[in-house]
Design a protein around this motif. Structure first.
Motif, PDB file in Angstrom:
ATOM      1  N   ARG A  51       8.828  34.097  15.964  1.00 11.44           N
ATOM      2  CA  ARG A  51       8.913  32.714  16.429  1.00 11.44           C
ATOM      3  C   ARG A  51       8.377  32.554  17.841  1.00 11.44           C
ATOM      4  NH1 ARG A  51      13.304  32.305  19.805  1.00 11.44           N
ATOM      5  NH2 ARG A  51      14.992  33.829  19.531  1.00 11.44           N
ATOM      6  N   ALA A  52       8.022  33.660  18.521  1.00 14.32           N
ATOM      7  CA  ALA A  52       7.458  33.588  19.868  1.00 14.32           C
ATOM      8  C   ALA A  52       6.449  34.709  20.046  1.00 14.32           C
ATOM      9  CB  ALA A  52       8.547  33.686  20.930  1.00 14.32           C
ATOM     10  N   LEU A  53       5.294  34.377  20.609  1.00 13.02           N
ATOM     11  CA  LEU A  53       4.238  35.338  20.909  1.00 13.02           C
ATOM     12  C   LEU A  53       3.823  35.107  22.349  1.00 13.02           C
ATOM     13  CD1 LEU A  53       1.884  37.316  20.273  1.00 13.02           C
ATOM     14  CD2 LEU A  53       0.645  35.371  19.289  1.00 13.02           C
ATOM     15  N   GLU A 353       0.085  28.873  14.526  1.00 14.42           N
ATOM     16  CA  GLU A 353       1.074  27.955  15.086  1.00 14.42           C
ATOM     17  C   GLU A 353       1.812  28.517  16.286  1.00 14.42           C
ATOM     18  OE1 GLU A 353       5.105  26.274  13.237  1.00 14.42           O
ATOM     19  OE2 GLU A 353       3.328  25.331  12.373  1.00 14.42           O
ATOM     20  N   THR A 354       2.175  29.794  16.274  1.00 16.03           N
ATOM     21  CA  THR A 354       2.987  30.346  17.360  1.00 16.03           C
ATOM     22  C   THR A 354       2.148  30.956  18.474  1.00 16.03           C
ATOM     23  OG1 THR A 354       3.276  32.380  16.070  1.00 16.03           O
ATOM     24  CG2 THR A 354       5.036  30.751  15.962  1.00 16.03           C
ATOM     25  N   GLY A 355       0.829  30.722  18.448  1.00 17.25           N
ATOM     26  CA  GLY A 355       0.005  31.143  19.563  1.00 17.25           C
ATOM     27  C   GLY A 355      -1.137  32.052  19.164  1.00 17.25           C
ATOM     28  N   ASP A 373       3.857  31.065   9.048  1.00 17.88           N
ATOM     29  CA  ASP A 373       4.845  31.677   8.166  1.00 17.88           C
ATOM     30  C   ASP A 373       5.586  32.837   8.817  1.00 17.88           C
ATOM     31  OD1 ASP A 373       2.910  33.642   8.218  1.00 17.88           O
ATOM     32  OD2 ASP A 373       2.282  33.389   6.136  1.00 17.88           O
ATOM     33  N   GLY A 374       5.414  33.034  10.137  1.00 22.47           N
ATOM     34  CA  GLY A 374       6.154  34.069  10.849  1.00 22.47           C
ATOM     35  C   GLY A 374       5.455  35.406  10.922  1.00 22.47           C
ATOM     36  N   ARG A 375       4.238  35.511  10.408  1.00 27.67           N
ATOM     37  CA  ARG A 375       3.489  36.755  10.492  1.00 27.67           C
ATOM     38  C   ARG A 375       2.533  36.716  11.693  1.00 27.67           C
ATOM     39  NH1 ARG A 375       0.613  37.423   4.875  1.00 27.67           N
ATOM     40  NH2 ARG A 375       0.249  35.193   5.210  1.00 27.67           N
TER      41      ARG A 375
END
Length: 386
Positions: A51-53, A353-355, A373-375
């Motif tokens: 959820r964070a990169l 999406e997360t960067g 999707d969290g990958r």
């Protein structure tokens, strides 16, 4: 040994030591194997949804790199300049990812991305370290040698969302060498956004402009308007205070997320690239007393919240932006040389999406793309083995 970046950081030294202990217990010595997704892309084998990169210029990456637990060279500095000066944001040659079930430190070794897992306790330490005491909750600080900058003064944006009334800048002052322990003197300036504007809850950026440090931050000036504010102080006047010296005209679809700062056009001018909430990419040329528009293009996405976006420098070319494509599982390589245009697009397994962050430089560089999707996908910018 890395000096505390300001008085608040000095108070957090014990916390970082605890973080180091946790990391020493939880870091795995062996990289985790990755699975291939499709030609040119590798999906990292992570036992949690990301959820964070955080990229190399994040405080999370610098904190891990300077803990002394990993054999990392060049733990901080400016790779482009060959050494750090005031205004060059601190960096580390690693990235950090985390989710609800744990995290991992990502590094580049012989062209391959390695993964060292960390536990939930270490993740809690990293997230706490990103936001100094007194800062807007959930916001991130920018660091550059003796300078640090972060949002303060919890406020409300015109649309009711979170915002900040001020940008606080702290600067460590020189002190005489002494055998007696003394606190490092710190000068603090609190800069309002000006007028009816407030600061958007996005990380400010430290940069060098006219040979001296300056800051760039996103502002909100109405329910449907925002912009950029340049914060500087007059050259040659050590007593001068920080203030907003230039701003963009109000722009639609706020906030304007700063995607990167570099000499994108290749003409020697420092420029900032922003992506609006509706996906308009804008390029701005930065001057000490003005911010000039230098082109725009539609069809991109800003990513989730305050996620990072990447700037790469292909061999023999000007810096490029790597951006999510709006509404599609693709990333775009955008150059400004000869006008804003795409050099290439690359499909990815899910929307970015997360960067998007970059590890390494040149032909060995690898992009890390945080998927919806969290990958996390590993992408070579110019082909090759991921």
């Amino acid at each position: 040994m890395r000096a505390p970046s300001d008085a608040a950081a000095a108070r957090r030294v014990p916390g970082r030591m605890r973080l180091g202990l946790v990391l020493s217990l939880l870091l795995s010595a062996a990289p985790v194997a990755g699975a291939r997704a499709e030609p040119g892309i590798r999906i990292l084998d992570l036992p949690f949804k990301v959820r964070a990169l955080r990229g190399s210029r994040s405080e999370a990456a610098v904190s891990v790199a300077t803990s002394g637990l990993l054999p990392i060279t060049g733990a901080k500095g400016s790779p482009q300049a060959g050494g750090q000066q005031a205004g060059d944001e601190e960096s580390a040659p690693i990235a950090v990812v985390w989710g609800d079930e744990g995290g991992a430190v990502l590094a580049l070794a012989e062209g391959s991305v390695t993964v060292r897992p960390i536990g939930k306790e270490a993740v809690e330490g990293l997230t706490a370290a990103e936001t100094p005491r007194g800062a807007l909750p959930g916001s991130r600080r920018a660091l550059a040698g003796p300078l640090s900058a972060y949002l303060t003064g919890r406020s409300r944006a015109p649309d009711g969302g979170a915002a900040a009334a001020f940008l606080t800048i702290r600067e460590r002052q020189p002190m005489a060498v002494s055998t007696d322990p003394k606190p490092v003197p710190v000068a603090t300036a609190t800069v309002p956004a000006g007028g009816e504007a407030v600061f958007a809850p996005l990380r400010p950026r430290l940069l060098r402009l006219g040979g001296r440090p300056a800051l760039l931050a996103a502002t909100l000036s109405g329910a449907d308007a925002g912009g950029l504010a340049l914060i500087d102080r007059p050259a040659g006047d050590p007593a001068a205070t920080w203030a907003v010296t230039a701003r963009t005209p109000p722009q639609p679809d706020p906030p304007l997320k700063i995607a990167g700062i570099a000499e994108f056009s290749g003409a020697g001018d420092l420029q900032a690239a922003t992506v609006s909430a509706r996906g308009t990419l804008q390029l701005w040329t930065l001057r000490p007393d003005r911010i000039e528009p230098a082109g725009e293009a539609a069809g991109y996405a800003a990513g989730d919240g305050d996620s990072d976006l990447a700037v790469i420098t292909p061999a023999g070319s000007s810096p490029e932006l790597v951006l999510p494509v709006a509404g599609r599982p693709e990333i775009a390589f955008v150059t400004a040389k000869g006008g804003l245009h795409e050099r290439a697009r690359l499909p990815v397994p899910a929307p970015a999406e997360t960067g998007i962050v970059v590890l390494g430089e040149g032909a060995t560089a690898r992009l890390l793309v945080g998927l919806a999707d969290g990958r996390v996908a590993v992408v070579p910018p110019d082909g090759g083995k991921p």
